[in-house]
Write a protein that holds these residues in place. Structure first.
Motif, PDB file in Angstrom:
ATOM      1  N   ARG A  90      49.466  56.094 -13.816  1.00  0.00           N
ATOM      2  CA  ARG A  90      50.444  57.180 -13.714  1.00  0.00           C
ATOM      3  C   ARG A  90      50.926  57.431 -12.287  1.00  0.00           C
ATOM      4  O   ARG A  90      51.706  58.338 -12.057  1.00  0.00           O
ATOM      5  N   GLY A  91      50.441  56.666 -11.324  1.00  0.00           N
ATOM      6  CA  GLY A  91      50.871  56.879  -9.950  1.00  0.00           C
ATOM      7  C   GLY A  91      49.827  56.439  -8.948  1.00  0.00           C
ATOM      8  O   GLY A  91      49.166  55.424  -9.139  1.00  0.00           O
ATOM      9  N   THR A  92      49.669  57.241  -7.905  1.00  0.00           N
ATOM     10  CA  THR A  92      48.800  56.864  -6.792  1.00  0.00           C
ATOM     11  C   THR A  92      48.026  58.088  -6.301  1.00  0.00           C
ATOM     12  O   THR A  92      48.570  59.189  -6.253  1.00  0.00           O
ATOM     13  N   THR A  93      46.787  57.852  -5.940  1.00  0.00           N
ATOM     14  CA  THR A  93      45.985  58.888  -5.301  1.00  0.00           C
ATOM     15  C   THR A  93      45.827  58.506  -3.836  1.00  0.00           C
ATOM     16  O   THR A  93      45.493  57.370  -3.511  1.00  0.00           O
ATOM     17  N   LEU A  94      46.077  59.466  -2.975  1.00  0.00           N
ATOM     18  CA  LEU A  94      45.911  59.292  -1.540  1.00  0.00           C
ATOM     19  C   LEU A  94      44.778  60.212  -1.098  1.00  0.00           C
ATOM     20  O   LEU A  94      44.891  61.430  -1.201  1.00  0.00           O
TER      21      LEU A  94
END
Length: 146
Positions: A98-102
């Protein structure tokens, strides 16, 4: 930890591709275009830049960032900090469907004289100032990646 030492940990979820997030975070010179609290960036050499930051409280920080690690395939960034803050900042960019974790971890000692003197009593304000700056950074990066 010393009275003027701080450890911050922030996790941002960004509904964007991992590589786009990594590229934006690795491009220090681009920060003023999306992060309102980063007032200016001056490139010193290929691995070093000087940032001027000012968040909510009425003081600015001049921080020199020197690249220690930049590995796009592993999603790892690490810089050494010098100037008004000394220490390190590490970022981990993790992609998922679903996306990216930073994930951002900063371990710093405030060396700016004003911050050193006021840390024993103003520590909660400095931590809030940092939290607000990071919130605006996340919002700016979301807009940049949209």
């Amino acid at each position: 930890m010393r009275l003027n030492g701080y450890r911050f940990r922030d996790t941002w979820f960004l509904p964007a591709p991992r590589r786009a997030v990594f590229d934006a975070v690795a491009d220090l010179e681009g920060y003023p275009r999306w992060w309102p609290d980063v007032r200016s960036v001056r490139k010193i050499d290929e691995d070093t830049a000087e940032l001027v930051c000012r968040a909510t409280l009425p003081y600015r920080l001049v921080i020199r960032m020197r690249r220690a690690e930049q590995d796009a395939s592993a999603g790892r960034l690490r810089v050494h900090l010098d100037g008004d803050l000394q220490g390190s900042l590490a970022a981990r960019v993790l992609g998922h469907p679903r996306g990216t974790t930073l994930d951002i971890t900063q371990e710093v000692v405030a060396t700016k004289p004003l911050l050193r003197r006021l840390s024993p009593v103003a520590r909660p304000l400095f931590q809030l100032n940092h939290a607000l700056m990071m919130r605006r950074g996340r919002r700016g990066l979301l807009d940049r990646l949209a």
